[in-house]
Design an enzyme around this catalytic site. Structure first.
Site, PDB file in Angstrom:
ATOM      1  N   HIS A  12       0.879  -1.181   0.000  1.00  0.00           N
ATOM      2  CA  HIS A  12       0.000   0.000   0.000  1.00  0.00           C
ATOM      3  C   HIS A  12       0.912   1.225   0.000  1.00  0.00           C
ATOM      4  O   HIS A  12       1.806   1.322   0.808  1.00  0.00           O
ATOM      5  CB  HIS A  12      -0.895  -0.012   1.251  1.00  0.00           C
ATOM      6  CG  HIS A  12      -0.137   0.029   2.544  1.00  0.00           C
ATOM      7  ND1 HIS A  12      -0.324  -0.884   3.562  1.00  0.00           N
ATOM      8  CD2 HIS A  12       0.828   0.862   2.991  1.00  0.00           C
ATOM      9  CE1 HIS A  12       0.489  -0.599   4.555  1.00  0.00           C
ATOM     10  NE2 HIS A  12       1.199   0.453   4.249  1.00  0.00           N
ATOM     11  N   HIS A  59      -1.408   4.319  10.005  1.00  0.00           N
ATOM     12  CA  HIS A  59      -0.179   5.135  10.043  1.00  0.00           C
ATOM     13  C   HIS A  59      -0.383   6.467  10.743  1.00  0.00           C
ATOM     14  O   HIS A  59       0.294   7.438  10.445  1.00  0.00           O
ATOM     15  CB  HIS A  59       0.300   5.426   8.623  1.00  0.00           C
ATOM     16  CG  HIS A  59       0.574   4.244   7.766  1.00  0.00           C
ATOM     17  ND1 HIS A  59      -0.398   3.415   7.278  1.00  0.00           N
ATOM     18  CD2 HIS A  59       1.743   3.750   7.294  1.00  0.00           C
ATOM     19  CE1 HIS A  59       0.152   2.474   6.530  1.00  0.00           C
ATOM     20  NE2 HIS A  59       1.449   2.649   6.525  1.00  0.00           N
ATOM     21  N   HIS A 192      10.861  -1.666   2.287  1.00  0.00           N
ATOM     22  CA  HIS A 192      10.985  -0.229   2.072  1.00  0.00           C
ATOM     23  C   HIS A 192      11.383   0.473   3.362  1.00  0.00           C
ATOM     24  O   HIS A 192      11.092  -0.004   4.454  1.00  0.00           O
ATOM     25  CB  HIS A 192       9.731   0.414   1.469  1.00  0.00           C
ATOM     26  CG  HIS A 192       8.452   0.365   2.255  1.00  0.00           C
ATOM     27  ND1 HIS A 192       7.835  -0.811   2.647  1.00  0.00           N
ATOM     28  CD2 HIS A 192       7.627   1.351   2.695  1.00  0.00           C
ATOM     29  CE1 HIS A 192       6.704  -0.530   3.273  1.00  0.00           C
ATOM     30  NE2 HIS A 192       6.553   0.774   3.332  1.00  0.00           N
ATOM     31  N   GLU A 240       6.156  -4.059   7.739  1.00  0.00           N
ATOM     32  CA  GLU A 240       4.729  -4.246   7.417  1.00  0.00           C
ATOM     33  C   GLU A 240       4.458  -5.622   6.810  1.00  0.00           C
ATOM     34  O   GLU A 240       3.301  -6.038   6.698  1.00  0.00           O
ATOM     35  CB  GLU A 240       4.271  -3.170   6.427  1.00  0.00           C
ATOM     36  CG  GLU A 240       4.208  -1.778   7.032  1.00  0.00           C
ATOM     37  CD  GLU A 240       3.850  -0.704   6.009  1.00  0.00           C
ATOM     38  OE1 GLU A 240       3.510   0.398   6.416  1.00  0.00           O
ATOM     39  OE2 GLU A 240       3.930  -0.967   4.785  1.00  0.00           O
TER      40      GLU A 240
HETATM   41  C1  DHB Z   1       5.183   4.733   1.236  1.00  0.00           C
HETATM   42  C2  DHB Z   1       4.997   3.398   1.598  1.00  0.00           C
HETATM   43  C3  DHB Z   1       4.156   3.057   2.664  1.00  0.00           C
HETATM   44  O1  DHB Z   1       3.957   1.780   3.122  1.00  0.00           O
HETATM   45  C4  DHB Z   1       3.467   4.053   3.340  1.00  0.00           C
HETATM   46  O2  DHB Z   1       2.614   3.666   4.325  1.00  0.00           O
HETATM   47  C5  DHB Z   1       3.655   5.383   3.007  1.00  0.00           C
HETATM   48  C6  DHB Z   1       4.512   5.730   1.942  1.00  0.00           C
HETATM   49  C7  DHB Z   1       6.056   5.116   0.085  1.00  0.00           C
HETATM   50  O3  DHB Z   1       6.805   4.272  -0.460  1.00  0.00           O
HETATM   51  O4  DHB Z   1       5.988   6.279  -0.348  1.00  0.00           O
HETATM   52 FE    FE Z   2       2.748   1.721   5.048  1.00  0.00          FE
END
Ligand code: DHB
Ligand code: FE
Length: 280
Positions: A12, A59, A192, A240
């Site tokens: 997401h 978040h 990420h 996550e």
């Molecule tokens: C991004 C990824 C995420 O899981 C999130 O919650 C907010 C931003 C991103 O890669 O920009």
């Molecule tokens: Fe996220």
């Protein structure tokens, strides 16, 4: 008896909402990502789930850092999205399945999961955007039960605990007297990191091994790692992937690997997508 007919796991990323709002699905940057959902939509059209249990992490929209439940379950009549500051339009409300929510809550508490129950709950991009990827017309043909796992503020639950939560959700659905067809939708990951010295960190080798493990002989492979180890391997937000573990665990010992996609990057994120069915 209610039945889990399948599970979808997906990343997401707020930027997906911007791409949808601007109709960029066919742009070269976005096409490989959005096209990945076509087989899933086909499957949804064929199998028509009635209800979706969405396993995701908030978040800061519904829970902020001052109050952070480890596990929470929605039991609201309706779930509304709201502006998170990403500059993307908020999406239409979702209808809750309150009887199934309460059954899930009662079953999980009986199994010694100490939950926060939410009779009012805002749902953020981690909930709304995967739903919009599955049903692009945003006319949700399903009711929903949100299950939220804290992965934004330490300490986060262990991978083992999330696996057990997923198993308990699987048992709760199987013991529900209704005849609903249930889809489990797990959102988050894959690797990420948005902040700090390693911002932009992605670990393709780990992600692919993790995806393989979920449909292989050792789906609990990732539960060998502590939270810190998972952050080291996948990034601060890569943790996550706990949502994927809980989702996989709802399906039982063996699954059918129906479809997968993996695409780097979407914003800062290695975007993964899987569709699994319980093996008969
Ligand atoms: C991004 C990824 C995420 O899981 C999130 O919650 C907010 C931003 C991103 O890669 O920009
Ligand atoms: Fe996220």
């Amino acid at each position: 008896m209610a039945k889990i007919i399948g599970a979808v796991t997906t990343s997401h990323v707020p930027a997906i909402g911007g791409a949808i709002a601007k109709g960029k699905q066919q742009d070269p940057y976005w096409k490989p990502f959005f096209d990945g959902f076509n087989p899933i939509r086909q499957w949804l059209g064929d199998h028509k789930p009635d209800v979706v249990v969405v396993i995701y992490n908030d978040h800061g929209l519904n829970f902020f850092l001052d109050k952070m439940p480890t596990f929470s379950v929605g039991a609201a009549p309706t779930y509304v999205n709201a502006d998170e500051g990403w500059g993307i339009p908020s999406l239409p409300p979702f209808t809750g399945n309150q009887p199934l929510s309460w059954h899930l809550i009662e079953s999980l508490v009986e199994e010694e999961f100490d939950l926060t129950t939410c009779q009012e709950m805002l749902v953020d991009h981690a909930f709304t955007l995967p739903m919009a990827l599955l049903w692009p017309d945003q006319k949700w043909p399903v009711t929903v039960v949100p299950v939220c796992i804290n992965t934004v503020q330490a300490p986060v639950p262990s991978a083992k605990r999330c696996w057990k939560l997923g198993e308990a959700i699987g048992r709760a659905v199987a013991s529900w007297a209704g005849d609903e067809k249930v889809l489990i939708l797990g959102t988050g990951g894959l690797s990420h990191q948005l902040d700090g010295e390693r911002a932009g960190f992605i670990n393709k080798d780990f992600d692919l091994k993790f995806m393989d493990s979920l449909v292989g002989d050792d789906p609990q492979w990732a539960t060998q790692f502590s939270g810190h180890e998972l952050v080291e391997k996948t990034g601060t937000q890569g943790i996550e992937l706990l949502m994927w573990l809980a989702t996989r665990a709802t399906l039982g010992a063996k699954v059918k690997d129906v479809f997968r996609n993996y695409h780097i990057p979407i914003s800062n994120t290695a975007s993964g997508l899987m569709l699994m069915e319980p093996a008969v």
